[in-house]
Design an enzyme around this catalytic site. Structure first.
Site, PDB file in Angstrom:
ATOM      1  N   ASP A 141      -9.175   6.471   8.725  1.00  0.00           N
ATOM      2  CA  ASP A 141     -10.134   5.460   8.253  1.00  0.00           C
ATOM      3  C   ASP A 141     -10.220   4.334   9.279  1.00  0.00           C
ATOM      4  OD1 ASP A 141     -11.815   4.298   6.162  1.00  0.00           O
ATOM      5  OD2 ASP A 141     -10.234   2.779   5.997  1.00  0.00           O
ATOM      6  N   ASP A 183      10.993   2.711   6.717  1.00  0.00           N
ATOM      7  CA  ASP A 183      10.578   1.298   6.759  1.00  0.00           C
ATOM      8  C   ASP A 183      11.762   0.499   7.274  1.00  0.00           C
ATOM      9  OD1 ASP A 183       9.786  -1.443   6.065  1.00  0.00           O
ATOM     10  OD2 ASP A 183       8.271  -0.520   4.798  1.00  0.00           O
ATOM     11  N   GLU A 218     -12.484   0.938  17.214  1.00  0.00           N
ATOM     12  CA  GLU A 218     -13.484   0.896  16.136  1.00  0.00           C
ATOM     13  C   GLU A 218     -14.400  -0.311  16.178  1.00  0.00           C
ATOM     14  OE1 GLU A 218     -10.820   0.860  12.645  1.00  0.00           O
ATOM     15  OE2 GLU A 218     -11.598  -1.128  12.201  1.00  0.00           O
ATOM     16  N   CYS A 262       2.132   1.122   7.831  1.00  0.00           N
ATOM     17  CA  CYS A 262       2.787  -0.041   8.434  1.00  0.00           C
ATOM     18  C   CYS A 262       1.744  -0.843   9.210  1.00  0.00           C
ATOM     19  CB  CYS A 262       3.928   0.415   9.353  1.00  0.00           C
ATOM     20  SG  CYS A 262       3.391   1.520  10.650  1.00  0.00           S
ATOM     21  N   PRO A 263       2.029  -2.103   9.501  1.00  0.00           N
ATOM     22  CA  PRO A 263       1.050  -2.905  10.247  1.00  0.00           C
ATOM     23  C   PRO A 263       1.058  -2.551  11.726  1.00  0.00           C
ATOM     24  CG  PRO A 263       3.009  -4.207   9.777  1.00  0.00           C
ATOM     25  CD  PRO A 263       3.241  -2.873   9.149  1.00  0.00           C
ATOM     26  N   THR A 308      -4.687   5.079   7.440  1.00  0.00           N
ATOM     27  CA  THR A 308      -5.588   4.093   6.838  1.00  0.00           C
ATOM     28  C   THR A 308      -5.140   2.682   7.210  1.00  0.00           C
ATOM     29  OG1 THR A 308      -4.259   4.122   4.821  1.00  0.00           O
ATOM     30  CG2 THR A 308      -6.233   5.504   4.825  1.00  0.00           C
ATOM     31  N   SER A 309      -4.251   2.569   8.210  1.00  0.00           N
ATOM     32  CA  SER A 309      -3.689   1.234   8.508  1.00  0.00           C
ATOM     33  C   SER A 309      -4.424   0.537   9.647  1.00  0.00           C
ATOM     34  CB  SER A 309      -2.200   1.331   8.794  1.00  0.00           C
ATOM     35  OG  SER A 309      -1.509   1.325   7.569  1.00  0.00           O
ATOM     36  N   ARG A 310      -4.092   0.885  10.875  1.00  0.00           N
ATOM     37  CA  ARG A 310      -4.797   0.336  12.038  1.00  0.00           C
ATOM     38  C   ARG A 310      -4.884   1.442  13.086  1.00  0.00           C
ATOM     39  NH1 ARG A 310      -6.439  -2.927   9.117  1.00  0.00           N
ATOM     40  NH2 ARG A 310      -6.279  -5.194   9.203  1.00  0.00           N
ATOM     41  N   HIS A 351     -13.496   2.669   8.165  1.00  0.00           N
ATOM     42  CA  HIS A 351     -12.738   1.528   7.618  1.00  0.00           C
ATOM     43  C   HIS A 351     -13.245   1.131   6.228  1.00  0.00           C
ATOM     44  CE1 HIS A 351      -9.871  -1.695   9.252  1.00  0.00           C
ATOM     45  NE2 HIS A 351      -9.854  -1.761   7.940  1.00  0.00           N
ATOM     46  N   ILE A 410       0.843  -1.205   0.000  1.00  0.00           N
ATOM     47  CA  ILE A 410       0.000   0.000   0.000  1.00  0.00           C
ATOM     48  C   ILE A 410       0.878   1.255   0.000  1.00  0.00           C
ATOM     49  CG2 ILE A 410      -1.731   1.302   1.309  1.00  0.00           C
ATOM     50  CD1 ILE A 410      -2.780  -1.490   2.304  1.00  0.00           C
TER      51      ILE A 410
HETATM   52  P1  NAD Z   1       2.733  -4.852   3.744  1.00  0.00           P
HETATM   53  O1  NAD Z   1       3.021  -5.995   4.656  1.00  0.00           O
HETATM   54  O2  NAD Z   1       2.874  -5.047   2.268  1.00  0.00           O
HETATM   55  O3  NAD Z   1       3.620  -3.582   4.150  1.00  0.00           O
HETATM   56  C1  NAD Z   1       3.823  -3.163   5.466  1.00  0.00           C
HETATM   57  C2  NAD Z   1       5.170  -2.462   5.493  1.00  0.00           C
HETATM   58  O4  NAD Z   1       5.341  -1.891   6.797  1.00  0.00           O
HETATM   59  C3  NAD Z   1       6.352  -3.436   5.285  1.00  0.00           C
HETATM   60  O5  NAD Z   1       7.199  -2.926   4.279  1.00  0.00           O
HETATM   61  C4  NAD Z   1       7.034  -3.461   6.640  1.00  0.00           C
HETATM   62  O6  NAD Z   1       8.445  -3.659   6.559  1.00  0.00           O
HETATM   63  C5  NAD Z   1       6.700  -2.073   7.153  1.00  0.00           C
HETATM   64  N1  NAD Z   1       6.873  -1.906   8.597  1.00  0.00           N
HETATM   65  C6  NAD Z   1       6.704  -2.822   9.587  1.00  0.00           C
HETATM   66  N2  NAD Z   1       7.003  -2.260  10.772  1.00  0.00           N
HETATM   67  C7  NAD Z   1       7.385  -0.973  10.517  1.00  0.00           C
HETATM   68  C8  NAD Z   1       7.818   0.104  11.332  1.00  0.00           C
HETATM   69  N3  NAD Z   1       7.947  -0.029  12.666  1.00  0.00           N
HETATM   70  N4  NAD Z   1       8.120   1.291  10.729  1.00  0.00           N
HETATM   71  C9  NAD Z   1       8.021   1.415   9.385  1.00  0.00           C
HETATM   72  N5  NAD Z   1       7.615   0.430   8.567  1.00  0.00           N
HETATM   73  C10 NAD Z   1       7.310  -0.753   9.133  1.00  0.00           C
HETATM   74  O7  NAD Z   1       1.253  -4.392   4.118  1.00  0.00           O
HETATM   75  P2  NAD Z   1       0.242  -3.548   3.205  1.00  0.00           P
HETATM   76  O8  NAD Z   1      -0.545  -4.484   2.354  1.00  0.00           O
HETATM   77  O9  NAD Z   1       0.968  -2.419   2.585  1.00  0.00           O
HETATM   78  O10 NAD Z   1      -0.761  -3.019   4.327  1.00  0.00           O
HETATM   79  C11 NAD Z   1      -0.333  -2.125   5.342  1.00  0.00           C
HETATM   80  C12 NAD Z   1      -1.401  -2.076   6.418  1.00  0.00           C
HETATM   81  O11 NAD Z   1      -2.580  -1.480   5.880  1.00  0.00           O
HETATM   82  C13 NAD Z   1      -1.885  -3.461   6.903  1.00  0.00           C
HETATM   83  O12 NAD Z   1      -1.070  -3.948   7.939  1.00  0.00           O
HETATM   84  C14 NAD Z   1      -3.265  -3.170   7.401  1.00  0.00           C
HETATM   85  O13 NAD Z   1      -3.203  -2.894   8.789  1.00  0.00           O
HETATM   86  C15 NAD Z   1      -3.687  -1.896   6.652  1.00  0.00           C
HETATM   87  N6  NAD Z   1      -4.842  -2.085   5.756  1.00  0.00           N
HETATM   88  C16 NAD Z   1      -5.915  -1.274   5.921  1.00  0.00           C
HETATM   89  C17 NAD Z   1      -7.020  -1.389   5.063  1.00  0.00           C
HETATM   90  C18 NAD Z   1      -8.216  -0.480   5.199  1.00  0.00           C
HETATM   91  O14 NAD Z   1      -9.261  -0.760   4.591  1.00  0.00           O
HETATM   92  N7  NAD Z   1      -8.138   0.618   5.909  1.00  0.00           N
HETATM   93  C19 NAD Z   1      -7.018  -2.377   4.081  1.00  0.00           C
HETATM   94  C20 NAD Z   1      -5.884  -3.181   3.933  1.00  0.00           C
HETATM   95  C21 NAD Z   1      -4.797  -3.039   4.784  1.00  0.00           C
END
Ligand code: NAD
Length: 333
Positions: A258, A174, A263, A205-206, A232-234, A295, A155
């Site tokens: 988001d 990252d 939530e 990031c997750p 938009t992550s968590r 979300h 993302i």
């Molecule tokens: P991904 O696993 O492809 O990428 C996550 C990136 O974060 C990786 O490159 C990882 O190395 C990096 N990371 C881990 N810890 C870190 C830190 N402390 N500092 C910086 N970077 C760090 O995941 P993705 O598919 O890109 O998704 C990212 C997040 O988006 C998911 O974990 C999920 O929580 C969220 N998400 C939200 C929605 C939504 O509808 N809002 C939908 C899908 C995913």
């Protein structure tokens, strides 16, 4: 296989049924979330299918194992809501949908930025009431601004590319650098430096024990005055209390979220006739420079199709006993 599908809405049923036509699993839909209070519903099922706010903690997993459930299929990428130590202890396999449409989430992050900046949500309401004034609608050019991206996975990469297209300078942080993004002009810097340099910060990031409350009072204090933060992550990447305090001090100039720490009690439900008990989200909603969506960043036709097809394939692979390419367990992380 007989699968109990939790936390389902009409759109989940529509897409899962479509992609299950050929596979022929027996999908039984529940509107309720899966958690320790509803785990008794899983008696007689071989698998469960869950979403982001189902709470798959140790007690729930114990209940699943006692009921004979052997697989948990997540309809999402993030798996912070599953106790993976407990699933391996109880010998329950866990599969997820690692990628469905990274663009969907990245584009929604951009929608939050553009809406907060150019105030189209306010303009829409004004014009419908014959108020054609431009007072207090002024925004800023994105062109030439500095954007900080925390997490450049699937993302984050899609998001960086869009922001480069706007003519922004993009800094990223990252654990692993993407050579492809560096070639495009993204510059990696330590987390604290990204906070200091950016006009807009977007979190991709997750949620892990390391990233819980990554954006707290200390992080806000390092940012530029009037910064825009997008999540938009968590939800729990941001300490909500600290965000409210930063908004009150005008340190935080815009907040687009988001996702929200608490939530699961609110999102995906129509609570328009209810009294909201969560004072923090209520406080957030009073700020004119805060935009909250429930979300929905993933919510495109393409993403729903991707989620459903991968979920059904994951279940079929498990049934056939072939390699589970989308399996997660504590050793693989
Ligand atoms: P991904 O696993 O492809 O990428 C996550 C990136 O974060 C990786 O490159 C990882 O190395 C990096 N990371 C881990 N810890 C870190 C830190 N402390 N500092 C910086 N970077 C760090 O995941 P993705 O598919 O890109 O998704 C990212 C997040 O988006 C998911 O974990 C999920 O929580 C969220 N998400 C939200 C929605 C939504 O509808 N809002 C939908 C899908 C995913």
């Amino acid at each position: 296989m007989k699968i109990a599908v939790f936390n389902t809405k009409s759109y989940d049923r529509e897409y899962l049924d479509k992609y299950n036509e050929q596979a022929g699993h027996r999908l039984v839909y529940f509107e309720a979330p899966l958690n320790r209070h509803t785990v008794n519903l899983t008696q007689g099922y071989e698998g469960v299918c869950v979403f982001v706010n189902d709470i798959i903690d140790r007690e729930t997993i114990k209940g699943l194992a006692e009921n004979g459930v052997r697989i948990i299929a997540l309809r999402c990428a993030g798996f912070n809501n599953v106790d993976l130590a407990a699933t391996s202890e109880y010998n329950i396999r866990v599969v997820r949908v690692p990628a469905y449409s990274p663009q969907a989430v990245a584009e929604h992050a951009v929608a939050l930025i553009l809406t907060l900046n150019r105030k189209t949500h306010k303009a829409y309401s004004r014009v419908r009431e014959n108020n054609f004034s431009l007072e207090r609608l002024v925004g800023f050019d994105l062109y030439g601004k500095t954007v900080g991206v925390i997490g450049t996975g699937q993302i984050g990469i899609a998001f960086c590319k869009i922001m480069l297209g706007f003519g922004c300078t993009v800094f990223a942080s990252d654990l692993y650098e993407s050579p492809g993004l560096k070639q495009l002009g993204v510059v990696y810097r330590p987390f604290e430096e990204v906070l200091k340099l950016s006009d807009i910060i977007s979190l991709h990031c997750p949620l892990t024990p390391d990233t819980y409350h990554l954006i707290d009072q200390n992080a806000f204090s390092r940012m530029k005055d009037g910064v825009m933060v997008i999540n938009t992550s968590r939800g729990a990447l941001i300490n909500t209390k600290d965000a409210i305090s930063a908004l009150k001090k005008k340190k935080l100039g815009y907040l687009g979220i988001d996702v929200y720490e608490e939530e699961e009690k609110l999102f995906f439900n129509d609570l328009s006739e209810s009294i909201i008990q969560d004072d923090e989200i209520s406080r957030l909603m009073t700020f004119p420079n805060v935009l909250i969506t429930a979300h929905q960043a993933f919510f495109t036709r393409e993403a729903l199709a991707g989620i459903a097809s991968t979920t059904i394939q994951n279940l079929t692979d498990f049934e056939k006993g072939v390699t589970l390419i989308n399996e997660i367990n504590k050793n693989k992380i």
